[in-house]
Design an enzyme around this catalytic site. Structure first.
Site, mmCIF file in Angstrom:
data_model
loop_
_atom_site.group_PDB
_atom_site.id
_atom_site.type_symbol
_atom_site.label_atom_id
_atom_site.label_comp_id
_atom_site.label_asym_id
_atom_site.label_seq_id
_atom_site.Cartn_x
_atom_site.Cartn_y
_atom_site.Cartn_z
ATOM 1 N N SER A 152 3.486 1.885 -8.621
ATOM 2 C CA SER A 152 3.210 1.003 -7.488
ATOM 3 C C SER A 152 4.368 0.020 -7.379
ATOM 4 O O SER A 152 5.080 -0.223 -8.364
ATOM 5 C CB SER A 152 1.902 0.233 -7.721
ATOM 6 O OG SER A 152 1.777 -0.860 -6.832
ATOM 7 N N TYR A 165 -4.371 -4.711 -12.639
ATOM 8 C CA TYR A 165 -3.561 -3.659 -12.008
ATOM 9 C C TYR A 165 -2.085 -3.898 -12.278
ATOM 10 O O TYR A 165 -1.344 -2.976 -12.655
ATOM 11 C CB TYR A 165 -3.856 -3.657 -10.512
ATOM 12 C CG TYR A 165 -3.201 -2.544 -9.727
ATOM 13 C CD1 TYR A 165 -3.698 -1.244 -9.795
ATOM 14 C CD2 TYR A 165 -2.122 -2.795 -8.891
ATOM 15 C CE1 TYR A 165 -3.124 -0.221 -9.057
ATOM 16 C CE2 TYR A 165 -1.542 -1.780 -8.150
ATOM 17 C CZ TYR A 165 -2.048 -0.496 -8.233
ATOM 18 O OH TYR A 165 -1.467 0.515 -7.503
#
Length: 274
Positions: A152, A165
């Site tokens: 990401s 995350y």
């Protein structure tokens, strides 16, 4: 290990791939892209079995074999056994794409330990187990290989409300860099692909055309398409990427240039004026 070093410039064409979380979104697009390159594909799903079977039908449409299995990345170490079974069913493993993942949007002071463990187990610990198992298969086969982790933009920059995350994706990037260092002698490359906002179920944009969605805070002005990420992964899986390892390929429409908060939160194009 004292095994003779693999000739990394002449590794064979990849024939067998596994893509985790391939029941929708980026994973499905990757499975189809690899099938278009002539690879048989192992497909895993967590919650959407029918989605995985639909992916398998697309893969078979390219004349490739498709094998489907359930994988829960929080089942540690059981998720590694799924990788082994799929590799056995395929008859080998040349490309492993770790795409399964989970997100969260909870402020740091409110994150429960259960939520933290779920996200970190899915995005980092489970990824480690599966990547290690895939690497062991590749080393044993002595054909080289490709390990690609879907990360990401938050592998590189944090975002408010994403502590678990962010921590997992930062860790995944470090894991892949270490894998590149240690596995290079075996002809195995390891890279991450770091998407920005992509029109997938995770971002609540299932079946939407990203070109119809305005994102003023992203220089290209829109989210990405899953197939745009799959194209980068297909390159990294190919013989043409034989000298690329330890890299993180950002595919975000320029979001990181703006900062991840600005990229997704700006509501006008005023910033474009000098």
């Amino acid at each position: 290990m004292n095994e003779r070093r693999i000739d990394t410039a002449h590794t064979p064409e990849p024939r067998h791939a596994i893509v985790t979380g391939a029941d929708s979104g980026i994973g499905r697009a990757v499975a189809v892209a690899l099938a278009a390159q002539g690879m048989d594909v192992g497909i895993t799903w967590h919650a959407d079995e029918q989605g995985a079977r639909d992916t398998a039908e697309e893969v078979r449409g390219y004349g490739a074999r498709a094998v489907v299995a359930h994988l829960d990345a929080t089942d540690i170490p059981g998720c590694g056994e799924v990788v082994d079974r799929l590799a056995d069913d395929l008859g080998g493993l040349d490309v492993f794409v770790n795409n399964a993942g989970a997100g969260a949007s909870t402020p740091l002071l409110e994150v429960s330990l259960d939520e933290w463990r779920r996200v970190v187990d899915t995005d980092l610990t489970g990824a480690f187990v599966c990547i290690q198992r895939a690497a062991l298969r590749m080393v044993s086969a002595r054909r080289g290989g490709r390990i690609i982790a879907v990360s990401s933009v938050h592998e590189h920059q944090p975002r408010v409300g994403s502590s678990a995350y962010d921590a997992a994706k930062h860790g995944l990037g470090g894991l892949i860099e270490t894998a590149a260092l240690e596995l290079g002698r075996h002809g195995i490359t390891a890279n991450t692909v770091a998407p920005g906002e992509i029109a997938t179920p995770m971002t609540g944009q299932t079946d939407e055309d990203p070109t119809t969605i305005e994102r003023p805070g992203i220089p290209l002005g829109r989210p990405g398409d899953a197939r745009e990420i799959a194209a980068v992964i297909a390159f990294l899986a190919s013989p043409e990427a034989s000298y690329v390892t330890g890299a993180s390929f950002v595919a975000d429409g320029g979001m990181l240039l703006m900062g991840p908060q600005a990229g997704s939160h700006l509501t006008s194009d005023d910033w474009r004026a000098p």
